[in-house]
Design an enzyme around this catalytic site. Structure first.
Site, short mmCIF file in Angstrom:
data_model
loop_
_atom_site.label_atom_id
_atom_site.label_comp_id
_atom_site.label_asym_id
_atom_site.label_seq_id
_atom_site.Cartn_x
_atom_site.Cartn_y
_atom_site.Cartn_z
NE ARG A 27 -4.37 2.04 -7.27
CZ ARG A 27 -3.33 1.52 -7.91
NH1 ARG A 27 -3.26 1.58 -9.23
NH2 ARG A 27 -2.37 0.92 -7.25
CG ASP A 39 -2.80 0.81 3.64
OD1 ASP A 39 -1.86 1.43 3.12
OD2 ASP A 39 -3.70 0.24 2.99
CE LYS A 75 -4.10 3.10 1.25
NZ LYS A 75 -3.30 2.19 0.39
CD GLU A 106 -6.49 -0.31 -0.09
OE1 GLU A 106 -6.19 -1.22 -0.89
OE2 GLU A 106 -5.65 0.24 0.66
CE LYS A 164 -2.51 -5.34 1.41
NZ LYS A 164 -1.70 -5.16 0.20
CG ASP A 219 -5.03 -2.78 2.16
OD1 ASP A 219 -6.05 -3.42 1.82
OD2 ASP A 219 -4.16 -2.38 1.35
CG ASP A 260 -4.41 -5.41 -1.87
OD1 ASP A 260 -4.62 -4.59 -0.94
OD2 ASP A 260 -3.41 -6.15 -1.90
N1 BES Z 1 -1.54 -0.51 1.07
C1 BES Z 1 -1.13 -1.20 -0.09
C2 BES Z 1 0.27 -0.82 -0.55
C3 BES Z 1 1.42 -1.20 0.33
C4 BES Z 1 1.79 -2.51 0.51
C5 BES Z 1 2.16 -0.19 0.93
C6 BES Z 1 2.86 -2.84 1.29
C7 BES Z 1 3.25 -0.51 1.71
C8 BES Z 1 3.59 -1.84 1.89
C9 BES Z 1 -2.08 -0.93 -1.26
O1 BES Z 1 -3.39 -0.73 -0.90
C10 BES Z 1 -2.01 -2.12 -2.15
O2 BES Z 1 -2.35 -3.16 -1.72
N2 BES Z 1 -1.55 -1.89 -3.40
C11 BES Z 1 -1.43 -2.94 -4.35
C12 BES Z 1 -1.97 -2.44 -5.67
C13 BES Z 1 -2.15 -3.49 -6.71
C14 BES Z 1 -3.22 -4.48 -6.29
C15 BES Z 1 -2.52 -2.84 -8.01
C16 BES Z 1 0.04 -3.30 -4.45
O3 BES Z 1 0.91 -2.41 -4.34
O4 BES Z 1 0.34 -4.49 -4.58
ZN ZN Z 2 -3.74 -0.03 0.99
MN MN Z 3 -4.45 -2.54 -0.74
#
Ligand code: BES
Ligand code: ZN
Ligand code: MN
Length: 463
Positions: A315, A252, A229, A313, A241, A234, A311
């Site tokens: 996956r 990210d 990824k 994104e 966010k 992000d 967010d």
């Molecule tokens: N890049 C983030 C995940 C992340 C956040 C990794 C903080 C490490 C530290 C990912 O893209 C994300 O935002 N995931 C969301 C998914 C949700 C919206 C279903 C999450 O984990 O809140």
């Molecule tokens: Zn992300």
């Molecule tokens: Mn995200």
């Protein structure tokens, strides 16, 4: 790449190196009276990670004591380079402990000095213990440093183009092929989800799918696919966010950094495999043509995905990248992604969740992780939560229904829908970051699961 790490010396140069002795709680054992008094005076009790320089009668360092605690952890050697005075040292260790402690020492020498000059200090150098493969340790340390440096570099200087440039350098020096599909070509070549996530970025930061192929004509060799990824920043997209959550999102792209660094390592070590490295490099930005909550994306596999949250994104881009990996009929696919905040809630920053349904691969990875002290924790691809990904008007949704709660698990289940069906697949939901500085672990980018995966690959494909 120079074969020998600049901070490693060979045994010939080691005649007057200061010995580093590993000392347990019975600290006085084996120390002469003066050294024992010095140790007592300084409160050195052989606790894990304790470090003490013991002078000789001339006042120069005569020996160093490194506390072992009840069981010596070679990883404590990561603290040596920052804590010892400049000079040449040798570890009083042999075998696997010597090997791992030497690597730990090298990992501890990493500094991110791209934007801030560090005061010149005399370097701490280490004589490589006898029998240690210095070339191998040097390239493993270099791989970890590459991943960390890519993560540490801010998004402004580590955009999709910079990731592409690094991938090109890696491919070129290994004699591997590389193809980059960028911008609208992603639509023509059927990477619709990568395009959708990355299309809001500025034109010079256009999304791209980067693919390295090595020894692909050697069809007698098993094919390994590494997928990463590469979200260079992000913001969350239109589901923006909050400030605290966005602050660290330069990291990210950590998954892509890991896939590229591990790929370089596999090629440098000339493991007996064919290799494909696939990285989706995008910026999850906010602009008028950003993808939206409620949009339904197509994917390379043909499954439609309803975007419940922009967010989630990672996956989406991995869906296309994993589908692409499957087209090579790999024997093994490993993907790395800073995929969920939920992974950190489950296991904290230092212990990445590992997902695989292949028992032999799980066993191989967990064994390797223990041996090289690069921890992983196996988590379940729990089929009972698959329903959380069902959507009313599309094949899947990218924001799992709240009832399932286990966000890292449901993200892995989403990826599983797109993972190659030939061979084995494992997904690692890495954090790629040290949130607090510890001796030998500066705050910032961290390589996680990279050494474990490499050790597993060496075992799996030996002979
Ligand atoms: N890049 C983030 C995940 C992340 C956040 C990794 C903080 C490490 C530290 C990912 O893209 C994300 O935002 N995931 C969301 C998914 C949700 C919206 C279903 C999450 O984990 O809140
Ligand atoms: Zn992300
Ligand atoms: Mn995200």
């Amino acid at each position: 790449m120079s074969v020998l790490h600049p901070l490693l010396a060979t045994a010939q140069d080691g005649a007057d190196a200061v010995p580093i002795r590993i000392v347990g709680p019975d600290a006085e054992v084996g120390l002469d009276a003066a050294a024992a008094r010095w140790a007592t005076l300084h409160g050195f009790a052989g606790k894990s990670g304790q470090l003490l320089v013991v002078p000789g009668s001339d006042g120069a360092a005569a020996q160093v004591l490194l506390g072992a605690g009840s069981a010596f952890d070679p990883i404590t050697a990561r603290g040596l380079s920052a804590r010892l005075p400049g000079g040449l040292y040798r570890l009083e260790l042999s075998g696997a402990e010597a090997e791992l402690a030497t690597l730990a020492f090298l990992l501890g020498t990493y500094v991110f000095d791209r934007y801030k000059a560090r005061p010149e200090t005399a370097p701490v150098r280490l004589v490589a213990p006898n029998g240690v493969d210095v070339a191998e340790l040097s390239r493993i340390a270099a791989a970890c440093a590459l991943a960390r440096e890519m993560v540490d570099t801010p998004a402004a200087d580590m955009g999709p183009l910079q990731i592409e440039t690094i991938a090109r350098e890696i491919a070129e020096s290994a004699g591997a092929a590389i193809t980059v599909t960028e911008g609208d070509a992603l639509l023509e070549d059927n990477y619709p989800a990568v395009h959708a996530v990355g299309r809001a970025a500025a034109p010079h930061r256009a999304p791209r799918l980067i693919e390295i192929g090595w020894k692909l004509d050697r069809t007698e060799l098993p094919l390994v696919a590494l997928v990463g990824k590469g979200v260079v920043f992000d913001t969350g997209g239109l589901d923006l966010k909050p400030a605290a959550g966005m602050r660290n999102m330069k990291k990210d792209m950590g998954g892509s950094a890991h896939a590229l660094a591990l790929g370089r390592l596999v090629m440098q070590a000339d493991l007996p495999v064919r290799l494909v490295v696939i990285v989706a490099a995008v910026e999850n930005a906010v602009a008028a043509d950003a993808f939206r909550p409620g949009d339904i994306l197509n994917s390379r596999k043909g499954l439609t995905i309803e975007v419940g949250n922009t967010d989630a994104e990672g996956r989406l881009i991995l869906a296309d990248a994993l589908t692409r990996a499957g087209e090579h009929a790999p024997d093994l696919t490993l993907d790395f992604a800073t995929l969920t905040g939920a992974a950190r809630i489950a296991l904290g920053p230092d212990l990445p969740p590992l997902y695989t349904d292949d028992e032999a691969l799980a066993e191989g990875l967990m064994t390797a992780a223990g041996q090289v002290r690069d921890p992983l924790w196996r988590m379940p691809l729990w089929p009972g939560y698959r329903g959380a990904l069902e959507a009313e008007i599309a094949d899947l949704r990218n924001d799992p229904a709240g009832w399932a709660q286990a966000g890292s698990v449901t993200a892995a289940l989403f990826l599983q829908r797109f993972a190659p069906t030939t061979g084995a697949w494992a997904h690692m939901d890495i954090f790629a970051w040290n949130p607090r500085a510890r001796s030998g672990f500066p705050e910032g980018g961290e390589a996680q699961a990279l050494r474990a995966c490499y050790a597993m690959l060496k075992t799996r494909y030996s002979g």
